[in-house]
Scaffold this motif. Structure first.
Motif, PDB file in Angstrom:
ATOM      1  N   ALA A  18       0.858  -1.172   0.000  1.00 38.31           N
ATOM      2  CA  ALA A  18       0.000   0.000   0.000  1.00 38.31           C
ATOM      3  C   ALA A  18       0.896   1.225   0.000  1.00 38.31           C
ATOM      4  N   GLN A  21       2.506   4.302   4.974  1.00 37.92           N
ATOM      5  CA  GLN A  21       1.858   5.070   6.028  1.00 37.92           C
ATOM      6  C   GLN A  21       2.906   5.814   6.850  1.00 37.92           C
ATOM      7  N   MET A  41      -9.871   1.762   8.835  1.00 34.32           N
ATOM      8  CA  MET A  41      -8.694   2.141   8.058  1.00 34.32           C
ATOM      9  C   MET A  41      -7.767   3.039   8.880  1.00 34.32           C
ATOM     10  N   ALA A  42      -6.546   3.182   8.413  1.00 35.89           N
ATOM     11  CA  ALA A  42      -5.543   3.959   9.140  1.00 35.89           C
ATOM     12  C   ALA A  42      -5.928   5.424   9.289  1.00 35.89           C
ATOM     13  N   ASP A  43      -6.826   5.918   8.429  1.00 36.98           N
ATOM     14  CA  ASP A  43      -7.236   7.321   8.556  1.00 36.98           C
ATOM     15  C   ASP A  43      -8.164   7.544   9.749  1.00 36.98           C
ATOM     16  N   LYS A  56      -6.730  -3.164   0.967  1.00 34.29           N
ATOM     17  CA  LYS A  56      -5.950  -1.994   1.380  1.00 34.29           C
ATOM     18  C   LYS A  56      -5.700  -2.008   2.883  1.00 34.29           C
ATOM     19  N   ARG A  57      -6.728  -2.404   3.641  1.00 28.05           N
ATOM     20  CA  ARG A  57      -6.566  -2.444   5.088  1.00 28.05           C
ATOM     21  C   ARG A  57      -5.546  -3.499   5.506  1.00 28.05           C
ATOM     22  N   LYS A  59      -2.946  -4.411   3.941  1.00 25.67           N
ATOM     23  CA  LYS A  59      -1.603  -3.872   3.696  1.00 25.67           C
ATOM     24  C   LYS A  59      -1.196  -2.907   4.795  1.00 25.67           C
ATOM     25  N   GLU A  60      -2.162  -2.128   5.289  1.00 23.43           N
ATOM     26  CA  GLU A  60      -1.866  -1.219   6.398  1.00 23.43           C
ATOM     27  C   GLU A  60      -1.441  -1.998   7.641  1.00 23.43           C
ATOM     28  N   GLN A  63       2.081  -3.375   7.256  1.00 20.12           N
ATOM     29  CA  GLN A  63       3.111  -2.360   7.448  1.00 20.12           C
ATOM     30  C   GLN A  63       3.353  -2.094   8.926  1.00 20.12           C
TER      31      GLN A  63
END
Length: 368
Positions: A18, A21, A41-43, A56-57, A59-60, A63
């Motif tokens: 992704a 971050q 999500m990271a946001d 996508k989540r 991958k966060e 990481q």
């Protein structure tokens, strides 16, 4: 505000990266006493509501785990990998920066022509032999010492900076063993892919991984970080496996973040998140389990060994099953915690659930 550290992870071959971050220092991480929501999500604003968003989540989460806990898992271009079959033995040579590692593992085949599903044991397969005797499944062991020879049981290890992995990646000497073992496991799958099913007789769409105790953690990490694994069975993985650090911190006599083997993890995990600082972790191990979704996952526990922290693991499983349910995949995840048997020796009462998962997700019998 203190400087924000960033990390760009290289493990993109089979766990696509992704956008990198920001990874805050611990002082900039909020206290979260409850388990974080895996779908958030990271946001901090949006939730993963479909599988594309979940990708996508995942991958966060990957990481964060690499940055704070185990270290970077480098990608390897396939042009730097040579694979061959020596009889029934898979041999994979990986060359990076002029240095090489060769991984070797014998494949035990069932009768027939194949291609066959493959169950890989991390260190070895602790599941009973009779489960596989009458099933057309090939078996293989990932010999993790070929990458990092740390062991709690066999002599003195080479130590950080001196493992075979470190010859290729000296700048990653602070990695924990689990990141390096994931890397080695991924290279075995690369070798199988490079050779193809005509040479290996292996069906790459039906790969399983399993292990017990420290190798149960290894199986979980490998299954979470490699999307080519169709079925992950983590047998009695203990703390640092399915059990989450937060709940284990409230328990006595268990393998928690302050009382685990730090050859497996980055020393900075303990330095930054010891004691009540554990509540500043931006993730927890229920999210490591969640990374297996949308693929199949089974956790096996044993109440006779309190240090395994199975009450913490059960809380993790209850927190993470809703991830599979979100996508209508709850038939792909389950857990069974039973006592009355020695460590890493599956009791008859757990045969049924293990055989069910193997039949459905390696042999394609019944509902997928």
């Amino acid at each position: 505000m203190k400087q924000i550290a960033t990390i760009i992870l290289m493990a993109c071959s089979y766990f696509p990266c992704a956008q990198a971050q920001s990874m805050p220092n611990i002082d900039n991480l909020p206290v979260q006493r409850e388990l974080p929501n895996p779908l958030l999500m990271a946001d901090g604003k949006h939730y993963a509501k479909n599988l594309k968003q979940w990708g996508k989540r995942r991958k966060e989460i990957a990481q964060m785990i690499q940055h704070y806990e185990i270290g970077e898992i480098p990608a390897v271009d396939k042009k730097n990998i040579q694979a061959r079959m020596d009889g029934d033995t898979l041999k994979v040579k990986v060359t990076v920066n002029g240095q090489s590692i060769e991984l070797s593992s014998k494949i035990t085949y069932p009768k027939g022509k194949g291609p066959f599903p493959l169950m890989i044991g991390t260190s070895h397969i602790s599941l009973p032999k009779e489960i596989f005797d009458n099933r057309p499944i090939a078996l293989m062991t990932f010999h993790e010492s070929q990458v990092n020879n740390y062991s709690q049981f066999m002599g003195k290890a080479a130590g950080r900076g001196n493992y075979p992995f470190d010859k290729l990646y000296p700048h990653l000497k602070d990695n924990g063993a689990y990141s390096e073992w994931i890397w080695g496991f991924q290279r075995l799958l690369d070798g199988l892919e490079i050779l193809g099913e005509e040479k290996t007789k292996i069906d790459m769409k039906h790969i399983g991984v399993t292990g017990c105790s420290y190798a149960g953690k290894m199986a979980l990490f490998c299954g979470a970080f490699d999307e080519r694994v169709a079925l992950t069975i983590a047998q009695e993985p203990g703390g640092g496996g399915v059990a989450n650090w937060r709940t284990s911190h409230t328990m006595q006599g268990v393998e928690d973040l302050d009382h685990t083997d730090y050859h497996w993890f980055k020393e900075s995990l303990r330095e930054q998140f010891h004691g009540d600082s554990v509540y500043r972790l931006p993730y927890d191990h229920h999210e490591l389990v969640a990374m297996v979704c949308p693929r199949a996952f089974l956790m096996l526990g044993n109440t006779d060994y309190p240090w395994l922290a199975d009450p913490s693991a059960e809380i993790s499983m209850k927190a993470v099953i809703p991830v599979w349910k979100q996508f209508g995949l709850d038939s792909k995840v389950d857990y069974s915690i039973r006592g009355g048997h020695p460590h890493c020796q599956l009791p008859k009462e757990q045969y049924g659930i293990v055989e069910d998962f193997i039949d459905r997700f390696l042999l394609k019998k019944g509902m997928q």
